[in-house]
Design a protein around this motif. Sequence first.
Motif, short mmCIF file in Angstrom:
data_model
loop_
_atom_site.label_atom_id
_atom_site.label_comp_id
_atom_site.label_asym_id
_atom_site.label_seq_id
_atom_site.Cartn_x
_atom_site.Cartn_y
_atom_site.Cartn_z
N ILE A 206 0.83 -1.20 0.00
CA ILE A 206 0.00 0.00 0.00
C ILE A 206 0.87 1.25 0.00
CG2 ILE A 206 -1.60 1.36 1.42
CD1 ILE A 206 -2.92 -1.37 2.18
N GLU A 207 1.89 1.27 0.83
CA GLU A 207 2.78 2.43 0.86
C GLU A 207 3.49 2.62 -0.48
OE1 GLU A 207 2.86 4.81 3.21
OE2 GLU A 207 1.22 3.62 4.06
N MET A 208 3.91 1.53 -1.08
CA MET A 208 4.59 1.62 -2.38
C MET A 208 3.64 2.13 -3.45
SD MET A 208 6.88 -1.85 -2.36
CE MET A 208 7.76 -1.45 -3.88
N LEU A 209 2.39 1.66 -3.42
CA LEU A 209 1.40 2.12 -4.41
C LEU A 209 1.09 3.60 -4.22
CD1 LEU A 209 -0.95 -0.98 -4.40
CD2 LEU A 209 0.53 -0.24 -6.29
N LYS A 210 1.06 4.05 -2.98
CA LYS A 210 0.85 5.48 -2.70
C LYS A 210 1.97 6.32 -3.30
CE LYS A 210 -1.76 5.12 1.62
NZ LYS A 210 -1.69 5.35 3.09
N ALA B 231 3.31 5.68 -6.07
CA ALA B 231 3.18 5.48 -7.52
C ALA B 231 4.12 4.42 -8.09
CB ALA B 231 3.34 6.80 -8.27
N SER B 232 4.47 3.44 -7.28
CA SER B 232 5.30 2.33 -7.78
C SER B 232 4.45 1.46 -8.71
CB SER B 232 5.81 1.48 -6.62
OG SER B 232 6.66 2.23 -5.79
N GLU B 233 5.09 0.89 -9.70
CA GLU B 233 4.40 0.01 -10.64
C GLU B 233 3.98 -1.28 -9.93
OE1 GLU B 233 3.50 0.48 -13.84
OE2 GLU B 233 4.20 2.54 -13.62
N PRO B 234 2.77 -1.78 -10.23
CA PRO B 234 2.28 -3.00 -9.59
C PRO B 234 3.23 -4.19 -9.72
CG PRO B 234 0.49 -1.91 -10.70
CD PRO B 234 1.75 -1.15 -11.07
N ILE B 235 3.87 -4.36 -10.86
CA ILE B 235 4.78 -5.50 -11.04
C ILE B 235 5.97 -5.37 -10.10
CG2 ILE B 235 6.08 -4.53 -12.99
CD1 ILE B 235 4.99 -8.17 -12.75
N PHE B 236 6.47 -4.16 -9.92
CA PHE B 236 7.58 -3.92 -9.00
C PHE B 236 7.15 -4.20 -7.56
CE2 PHE B 236 9.99 -0.86 -6.30
CZ PHE B 236 11.24 -1.46 -6.41
N VAL B 237 5.97 -3.72 -7.19
CA VAL B 237 5.44 -3.95 -5.84
C VAL B 237 5.29 -5.44 -5.59
CG1 VAL B 237 3.49 -3.54 -4.29
CG2 VAL B 237 4.23 -1.72 -5.84
N SER B 238 4.82 -6.16 -6.58
CA SER B 238 4.65 -7.61 -6.47
C SER B 238 5.99 -8.30 -6.24
CB SER B 238 3.97 -8.16 -7.73
OG SER B 238 3.87 -9.56 -7.67
N LYS B 239 6.99 -7.89 -6.98
CA LYS B 239 8.31 -8.51 -6.83
C LYS B 239 8.92 -8.24 -5.46
CE LYS B 239 9.39 -8.84 -11.66
NZ LYS B 239 10.45 -9.22 -12.53
N VAL B 240 8.73 -7.03 -4.96
CA VAL B 240 9.31 -6.67 -3.67
C VAL B 240 8.58 -7.36 -2.52
CG1 VAL B 240 9.64 -4.76 -2.05
CG2 VAL B 240 10.23 -4.46 -4.46
N THR B 241 7.24 -7.38 -2.57
CA THR B 241 6.45 -7.89 -1.45
C THR B 241 6.15 -9.39 -1.55
OG1 THR B 241 4.35 -7.40 -2.55
CG2 THR B 241 5.32 -5.67 -1.14
N LYS B 242 6.36 -9.96 -2.72
CA LYS B 242 6.03 -11.37 -2.98
C LYS B 242 4.52 -11.63 -2.99
CE LYS B 242 10.42 -12.48 -2.91
NZ LYS B 242 11.14 -11.45 -3.59
N LEU C 39 -5.45 -4.16 -4.30
CA LEU C 39 -5.09 -3.09 -3.36
C LEU C 39 -5.10 -1.73 -4.06
CD1 LEU C 39 -2.14 -4.83 -1.48
CD2 LEU C 39 -4.43 -4.39 -0.58
N GLN C 40 -4.61 -1.71 -5.29
CA GLN C 40 -4.57 -0.47 -6.06
C GLN C 40 -5.98 0.07 -6.29
OE1 GLN C 40 -2.85 -0.84 -10.02
NE2 GLN C 40 -1.60 0.98 -9.60
N LYS C 41 -6.91 -0.82 -6.61
CA LYS C 41 -8.31 -0.40 -6.81
C LYS C 41 -8.89 0.16 -5.52
CE LYS C 41 -9.51 -3.57 -10.53
NZ LYS C 41 -10.28 -4.76 -10.90
N GLU C 42 -8.61 -0.51 -4.40
CA GLU C 42 -9.10 -0.04 -3.11
C GLU C 42 -8.55 1.35 -2.79
OE1 GLU C 42 -8.51 -2.83 0.11
OE2 GLU C 42 -9.27 -4.48 -1.12
N LEU C 43 -7.28 1.56 -3.08
CA LEU C 43 -6.67 2.88 -2.84
C LEU C 43 -7.32 3.95 -3.71
CD1 LEU C 43 -2.87 2.11 -2.52
CD2 LEU C 43 -4.37 3.05 -0.77
N ASN C 44 -7.58 3.62 -4.96
CA ASN C 44 -8.20 4.59 -5.87
C ASN C 44 -9.60 4.95 -5.43
OD1 ASN C 44 -5.91 4.77 -7.46
ND2 ASN C 44 -6.57 3.17 -8.85
N MET C 45 -10.30 3.99 -4.81
CA MET C 45 -11.65 4.24 -4.35
C MET C 45 -11.65 5.14 -3.11
SD MET C 45 -13.35 0.47 -5.12
CE MET C 45 -14.22 0.45 -3.61
N ARG C 46 -10.59 5.10 -2.33
CA ARG C 46 -10.50 5.92 -1.11
C ARG C 46 -10.21 7.38 -1.43
NH1 ARG C 46 -6.51 2.45 2.71
NH2 ARG C 46 -7.59 0.48 2.53
N VAL C 47 -9.52 7.61 -2.54
CA VAL C 47 -9.08 8.99 -2.87
C VAL C 47 -10.20 9.82 -3.39
CG1 VAL C 47 -7.56 10.34 -4.34
CG2 VAL C 47 -6.76 8.20 -3.34
#
Length: 67
Positions: free
Chosen positions: A33-37, A39-50, A59-67
């Motif tokens: 979530i912090e990485m997506l905030k 603006a990290s790319e989803p593929i990068f976030v996936s690789k870092v967090t597993k 998670l990205q959709k949920e964040l966009n709905m909150r904003v």
Amino acid sequence: MGGMMKLLNEIEERGEKKGIEKGIEKKAIETAIEMLKLASEPIFVSKVTKLSIEKIKELQKELNMRV
């Protein structure tokens, strides 16, 4: 009696293991979530967090709905 204690210990160990796994997943989600905030790319976030790319996009959709 010894068999019962062994069974109880195994159950306790499984519970602890499951709790640890849930804690690790929770931390990965928080990190994602912090990485997506930031603006990290989803593929990068996936690789870092597993986490799966599907979970990252969710998670990205949920964040966009909150904003």
